[in-house]
Design a protein around this motif. Structure first.
Motif, PDB file in Angstrom:
ATOM      1  N   ARG A   1      -1.177   6.092  61.007  1.00 49.19           N
ATOM      2  CA  ARG A   1       0.398   6.636  61.068  1.00 49.19           C
ATOM      3  C   ARG A   1       0.829   7.795  59.895  1.00 49.19           C
ATOM      4  O   ARG A   1       1.745   8.301  59.766  1.00 49.19           O
TER       5      ARG A   1
ATOM      6  N   ARG B   1       0.182  13.502  74.099  1.00 44.75           N
ATOM      7  CA  ARG B   1      -0.965  14.176  74.656  1.00 44.75           C
ATOM      8  C   ARG B   1      -1.971  13.622  75.226  1.00 44.75           C
ATOM      9  O   ARG B   1      -2.373  13.988  76.342  1.00 44.75           O
TER      10      ARG B   1
ATOM     11  N   THR C   1       0.584  11.186  57.516  1.00 45.16           N
ATOM     12  CA  THR C   1       0.701  12.686  57.970  1.00 45.16           C
ATOM     13  C   THR C   1      -0.551  13.329  57.753  1.00 45.16           C
ATOM     14  O   THR C   1      -0.753  13.773  58.673  1.00 45.16           O
TER      15      THR C   1
ATOM     16  N   ASP D   1      -4.572  16.399  64.774  1.00 43.04           N
ATOM     17  CA  ASP D   1      -4.336  17.543  65.617  1.00 43.04           C
ATOM     18  C   ASP D   1      -5.694  18.542  65.420  1.00 43.04           C
ATOM     19  O   ASP D   1      -6.024  19.161  66.591  1.00 43.04           O
TER      20      ASP D   1
ATOM     21  N   LEU E   1       3.418  17.953  70.165  1.00 43.58           N
ATOM     22  CA  LEU E   1       3.421  16.510  70.890  1.00 43.58           C
ATOM     23  C   LEU E   1       2.777  15.508  70.000  1.00 43.58           C
ATOM     24  O   LEU E   1       1.902  15.867  69.195  1.00 43.58           O
ATOM     25  N   THR E   2       3.040  14.220  70.102  1.00 47.17           N
ATOM     26  CA  THR E   2       2.391  13.214  69.264  1.00 47.17           C
ATOM     27  C   THR E   2       1.242  13.026  70.047  1.00 47.17           C
ATOM     28  O   THR E   2       1.052  13.503  71.220  1.00 47.17           O
ATOM     29  N   PRO E   3       0.311  12.239  69.193  1.00 44.84           N
ATOM     30  CA  PRO E   3      -0.957  12.095  69.896  1.00 44.84           C
ATOM     31  C   PRO E   3      -0.894  11.237  71.053  1.00 44.84           C
ATOM     32  O   PRO E   3      -1.733  11.544  72.171  1.00 44.84           O
ATOM     33  N   HIS E   4      -0.092  10.391  71.175  1.00 43.47           N
ATOM     34  CA  HIS E   4       0.288   9.569  72.479  1.00 43.47           C
ATOM     35  C   HIS E   4       0.654  10.502  73.602  1.00 43.47           C
ATOM     36  O   HIS E   4       0.298  10.220  74.755  1.00 43.47           O
TER      37      HIS E   4
ATOM     38  N   ALA F   1      -2.552  12.233  60.971  1.00 43.18           N
ATOM     39  CA  ALA F   1      -1.901  12.956  62.118  1.00 43.18           C
ATOM     40  C   ALA F   1      -2.444  14.348  61.860  1.00 43.18           C
ATOM     41  O   ALA F   1      -2.530  15.032  63.327  1.00 43.18           O
TER      42      ALA F   1
ATOM     43  N   SER G   1      -2.954   7.404  67.786  1.00 42.86           N
ATOM     44  CA  SER G   1      -1.508   7.144  67.500  1.00 42.86           C
ATOM     45  C   SER G   1      -1.290   5.740  67.320  1.00 42.86           C
ATOM     46  O   SER G   1      -0.114   5.331  66.723  1.00 42.86           O
TER      47      SER G   1
END
Length: 186
Positions: free
Chosen positions: A151, A93, A153, A160, A88-91, A156, A147
């Protein structure tokens, strides 16, 4: 006309009333299994223990007694959920974490059940549940922060790791704690 007649009031049920909690226990047959891998499972050893209301000594429910096999199954089930959550994207989540926080705030029955189970005052239990909800809101806000503001990688991947890390869910008396002092948030 008497003063007593003017002072008579009808009150609604108190939110701390145990009637709803007892009804909820009845609906679940006074017996609870483990929630592993997205479903209810009987304990591997087949053992249950009684949860007793300390205020009156009455049995509230039979609860599954965990064993090493149950822990192994829960870890395997959690590993599958971790892979799903990582994708999932942070948003996304954050949306799940916000939903959990809203659910636990709306579910006042948790406080009543916890009071019946361990005898703590309802006020103390309600405060604990509020802190639990606040922890979910805190981590949801961090997910939204990552999020919206980062932006790349690399960041991100860092976010995680942040959500797989360990954080203390409640700080008492204004003392801040280090990562690794408390509850694991996945």
């Amino acid at each position: 006309m008497s003063i007593a007649k003017n002072c008579e009031h009808e009150y609604g049920p108190a939110p701390e009333d145990s009637k709803d909690a007892v009804t909820w226990l009845e609906r679940h047959g006074y017996r609870f299994q483990h929630f592993i891998g997205g479903g209810w499972q009987s304990p591997a050893a087949g053992e249950y223990f009684d949860s007793v209301d300390p205020s009156n000594g009455e049995k509230l429910a039979s609860v599954a007694q965990g064993s090493a096999a149950d822990v192994d199954a829960a870890v395997k089930g959690g590993a599958g959920q971790l892979l799903w959550m990582r994708a999932l994207t942070p948003h996304a989540r954050a949306r799940y974490l916000y939903a959990i926080a809203r659910w636990c705030r709306a579910f006042a029955l948790l406080a009543v059940l916890e009071t019946m189970d361990n005898g703590k005052p309802i006020r103390e239990v309600a405060t604990s549940i509020f802190r639990w909800c606040a922890a979910f809101l805190y981590h949801a806000a961090w997910a939204n922060f990552w999020s919206r503001n980062f932006r790349s990688t690399f960041l991100a991947e860092s976010s995680d790791k942040l959500f797989r890390g360990t954080f203390r869910c409640s700080c008492s008396r204004g003392n801040r704690s280090r990562a690794g002092d408390g509850n694991t948030v996945v």
